[in-house]
Enzyme design. Structure first.
Site, PDB file in Angstrom:
ATOM      1  CD  GLU A   1      21.648  14.994 -16.429  1.00  0.00           C
ATOM      2  OE1 GLU A   1      21.609  15.603 -17.498  1.00  0.00           O
ATOM      3  OE2 GLU A   1      22.422  14.033 -16.231  1.00  0.00           O
TER       4      GLU A   1
ATOM      5  CG  PHE B   1      22.833   2.830  -5.687  1.00  0.00           C
ATOM      6  CD1 PHE B   1      23.827   3.112  -6.600  1.00  0.00           C
ATOM      7  CD2 PHE B   1      22.151   3.891  -5.107  1.00  0.00           C
ATOM      8  CE1 PHE B   1      24.155   4.424  -6.932  1.00  0.00           C
ATOM      9  CE2 PHE B   1      22.467   5.196  -5.437  1.00  0.00           C
ATOM     10  CZ  PHE B   1      23.473   5.462  -6.358  1.00  0.00           C
ATOM     11  CG  LEU B   2      23.043  -3.993  -3.211  1.00  0.00           C
ATOM     12  CD1 LEU B   2      23.416  -5.428  -3.587  1.00  0.00           C
ATOM     13  CD2 LEU B   2      21.696  -3.999  -2.491  1.00  0.00           C
TER      14      LEU B   2
ATOM     15  CB  CYS C   1      17.283  12.939  -6.435  1.00  0.00           C
ATOM     16  SG  CYS C   1      18.213  14.285  -7.180  1.00  0.00           S
TER      17      CYS C   1
ATOM     18  CE  LYS D   1      13.131  17.072  -5.967  1.00  0.00           C
ATOM     19  NZ  LYS D   1      12.720  16.835  -7.343  1.00  0.00           N
TER      20      LYS D   1
HETATM   21  C1  UGA Z   1      20.581  10.371  -7.572  1.00  0.00           C
HETATM   22  C2  UGA Z   1      20.746   9.300  -8.668  1.00  0.00           C
HETATM   23  O1  UGA Z   1      21.797   8.412  -8.302  1.00  0.00           O
HETATM   24  C3  UGA Z   1      21.077   9.968 -10.013  1.00  0.00           C
HETATM   25  O2  UGA Z   1      21.146   8.987 -11.030  1.00  0.00           O
HETATM   26  C4  UGA Z   1      19.965  10.969 -10.345  1.00  0.00           C
HETATM   27  O3  UGA Z   1      20.231  11.668 -11.555  1.00  0.00           O
HETATM   28  C5  UGA Z   1      19.861  11.997  -9.230  1.00  0.00           C
HETATM   29  O4  UGA Z   1      19.567  11.298  -7.989  1.00  0.00           O
HETATM   30  C6  UGA Z   1      18.751  12.953  -9.583  1.00  0.00           C
HETATM   31  O5  UGA Z   1      17.585  12.543  -9.636  1.00  0.00           O
HETATM   32  O6  UGA Z   1      19.030  14.117  -9.924  1.00  0.00           O
HETATM   33  P1  UGA Z   1      22.251  11.824  -6.063  1.00  0.00           P
HETATM   34  O7  UGA Z   1      21.023  12.167  -5.269  1.00  0.00           O
HETATM   35  O8  UGA Z   1      23.160  12.913  -6.494  1.00  0.00           O
HETATM   36  O9  UGA Z   1      21.819  11.027  -7.401  1.00  0.00           O
HETATM   37  O10 UGA Z   1      23.145  10.846  -5.185  1.00  0.00           O
HETATM   38  P2  UGA Z   1      23.341   9.268  -5.024  1.00  0.00           P
HETATM   39  O11 UGA Z   1      24.758   8.949  -5.258  1.00  0.00           O
HETATM   40  O12 UGA Z   1      22.352   8.513  -5.797  1.00  0.00           O
HETATM   41  O13 UGA Z   1      23.051   9.077  -3.456  1.00  0.00           O
HETATM   42  C7  UGA Z   1      21.769   9.337  -2.894  1.00  0.00           C
HETATM   43  C8  UGA Z   1      21.742   8.914  -1.453  1.00  0.00           C
HETATM   44  O14 UGA Z   1      21.779   7.498  -1.326  1.00  0.00           O
HETATM   45  C9  UGA Z   1      22.924   9.425  -0.612  1.00  0.00           C
HETATM   46  O15 UGA Z   1      22.458   9.843   0.651  1.00  0.00           O
HETATM   47  C10 UGA Z   1      23.829   8.210  -0.475  1.00  0.00           C
HETATM   48  O16 UGA Z   1      24.636   8.234   0.669  1.00  0.00           O
HETATM   49  C11 UGA Z   1      22.797   7.112  -0.411  1.00  0.00           C
HETATM   50  N1  UGA Z   1      23.324   5.806  -0.808  1.00  0.00           N
HETATM   51  C12 UGA Z   1      23.700   5.577  -2.096  1.00  0.00           C
HETATM   52  C13 UGA Z   1      23.418   4.785   0.142  1.00  0.00           C
HETATM   53  O17 UGA Z   1      23.073   4.970   1.328  1.00  0.00           O
HETATM   54  N2  UGA Z   1      23.870   3.563  -0.268  1.00  0.00           N
HETATM   55  C14 UGA Z   1      24.245   3.310  -1.545  1.00  0.00           C
HETATM   56  O18 UGA Z   1      24.634   2.160  -1.834  1.00  0.00           O
HETATM   57  C15 UGA Z   1      24.165   4.342  -2.473  1.00  0.00           C
END
Ligand code: UGA
Length: 443
Positions: A154, A255-256, A266, A269
């Site tokens: 997923e 994601f930058l 996620c 881990k």
């Molecule tokens: C992430 C992946 O984006 C999903 O594709 C994946 O399905 C999911 O893990 C999973 O394995 O189930 P999620 O953990 O819900 O999703 O959230 P993200 O939006 O990816 O953010 C993760 C972390 O990265 C957050 O703390 C967010 O603030 C941080 N982040 C994200 C940044 O610091 N900078 C960014 O540019 C993007």
């Protein structure tokens, strides 16, 4: 086709409801009786935009049902999705206890051909392990029952789970037989609009794709976070750097966004798990290992920044710090591995008193930070949160903070430090600097 989903966490519950929306008959199972009872009554245990409404709809259409009975869900389903948790062990490896327990149960109760699908993020080789467990249980019953194992990771993001699940940009199906492939392609071939590409591959590749994707995104974030720290030193602006880097189609701007470090259920881990998987095979994941370390460094740096500004000889005794946003990202109540946890702990250890507000994260913060309770007050909104504060930290970029009245925030404060760990106000830097002693990340 009847679909069973075992485990009603974020992934399982969203998967179940979305499958109902796709016109399939779904039964979801969980061992938690209260949760199942609640779900039958339309009570969703997590905060995820739109999920309750869609659940209510399909409780009415009767395309979704809930049970705590493993025999019932196995009898009901042709395809069984395993979506139970795979928490991290102390050493970072994934704990497969729940997945393996489910496999044993399936092996004991299976009575005709089924496709068993892993939806949980599982280490490479888990598909084979599940197959072995089920086969042994069937043999122990002196039966011969055919079944197939599929890996179907997923990719949904919390807070955007429905959107991601209803409009995925790819479907990955890892399987061993044509029969399973056909059934899975049948399930996923029915998106009304924007049919996403379906990638059929073997189980191991599919299992790896999930780790590779999450680890890559984590590396990207750690990369830009390190650029942010350096930008501050050399007088550059990381947001412009990220924007221009992103103009290169090979890089992409997504994601930058520099921040206080990645969190959630996620990335922290899964990055540790892939490092652990590699170790088992005598390989080292140097890049991912560095990203994990950079993420820890990033959280520490955020604490250091506040102490540098507010402290006297590393001591911020009695300073009151307002935290805006606790959840690991906006639009979720999830606090798992949220950077706010480590940062708040660091600030309290240095002597700070915390006033925290989050639209959805307070309930979970209360028990996750229970040992620090004496130093944390939870507030009702951003304005109450700022009352009497020496400094405010914008920790999570909830949209309601973007539109807040910054003059009102300032007037409530005792001092005027504002740490914008998400760069939310960096485009209004001059204005912010005229009101606050303003720090924004990477600039
Ligand atoms: C992430 C992946 O984006 C999903 O594709 C994946 O399905 C999911 O893990 C999973 O394995 O189930 P999620 O953990 O819900 O999703 O959230 P993200 O939006 O990816 O953010 C993760 C972390 O990265 C957050 O703390 C967010 O603030 C941080 N982040 C994200 C940044 O610091 N900078 C960014 O540019 C993007």
């Amino acid at each position: 086709m009847n679909i069973g989903v075992i485990g009603t966490g974020y992934v399982g519950l969203v998967q179940g409801i979305v499958m109902a929306q796709m016109g399939l008959n779904v039964m979801c199972m969980d061992v938690d009786k209260k949760k199942i009872n609640d779900l039958k009554n339309g009570i969703v245990p997590i905060y995820e935009p739109g999920l309750k409404e869609l659940l209510d709809h399909h409780l009415e259409t009767k395309r979704i049902d809930f049970t705590t009975d493993m025999a019932e869900i196995i009898n009901f389903s042709t395809v069984l999705f395993i979506a139970v948790g795979t928490p991290a062990n102390e050493d970072g490896s994934a704990d497969l206890e729940y997945v393996e327990n489910v496999a044993h149960e399936i092996g004991k109760l299976i009575n005709n051909y089924k496709v068993i699908v892993t939806k949980s993020t599982v280490p490479v080789g888990t598909g084979k392990i599940i197959k072995g467990i089920i086969r042994k249980e069937i043999e122990a019953r002196n039966c011969e029952i055919d079944f197939d194992i599929v890996s179907n990771p997923e990719f949904l993001r919390e807070g955007k789970a429905l959107q991601d699940c209803l409009n995925p940009n790819r479907i990955v199906i890892g399987c061993e037989t044509e029969k399973a492939k056909e059934i899975m392609n049948d399930i996923y071939g029915s998106f009304n609009t924007n049919q996403p590409p379906i990638v059929n591959t073997n189980i191991e590749t599919s299992e790896m794709i999930k780790y590779a994707s999450n680890a890559f995104l984590a590396v990207k974030i750690s990369f830009i976070n390190e650029m942010a720290l350096l930008s501050e030193k050399v007088g550059a602006d990381v947001q412009t750097i990220a924007r221009v880097m992103g103009m290169d189609g090979r890089i992409s701007p997504k994601f930058l966004h520099a921040g206080p470090g990645y969190g959630g259920s996620c990335f922290p881990k899964d990055t540790k798990a892939i490092v652990s998987i590699a170790k088992n095979y005598g390989e080292s994941m140097l890049v991912i290992d560095a990203a994990i370390k950079a993420n820890e460094k990033q959280k520490n740096k955020m604490v250091e920044k506040v102490i540098d500004k507010l402290g006297v000889e590393n001591n911020i005794n009695g300073r009151v710090i307002g935290i805006l946003g606790l959840s690991f990202k906006p639009e979720t109540d999830d606090m798992r591995d949220a950077p706010s946890i480590d940062i708040i702990k660091g600030l309290i250890k240095a002597g700070a008193q915390i006033q925290a507000y989050c639209p959805k994260g307070i309930k979970e913060s209360k028990w996750r930070l229970i040992d620090y309770d004496a130093s944390i007050k939870y507030m009702n909104d951003e304005y109450e949160c700022s009352k009497g504060c020496d400094a405010m930290i914008l920790m999570t970029e909830w949209s309601q903070f973007r539109g807040m009245d910054i003059n009102r925030i300032k007037n409530n404060m005792k001092n005027n430090y504002f740490f914008d760990f998400r760069g939310v106000f960096s485009k209004k830097k001059e204005l912010m600097e005229s009101i606050f002693d303003y720090y924004t990340i990477g600039n």
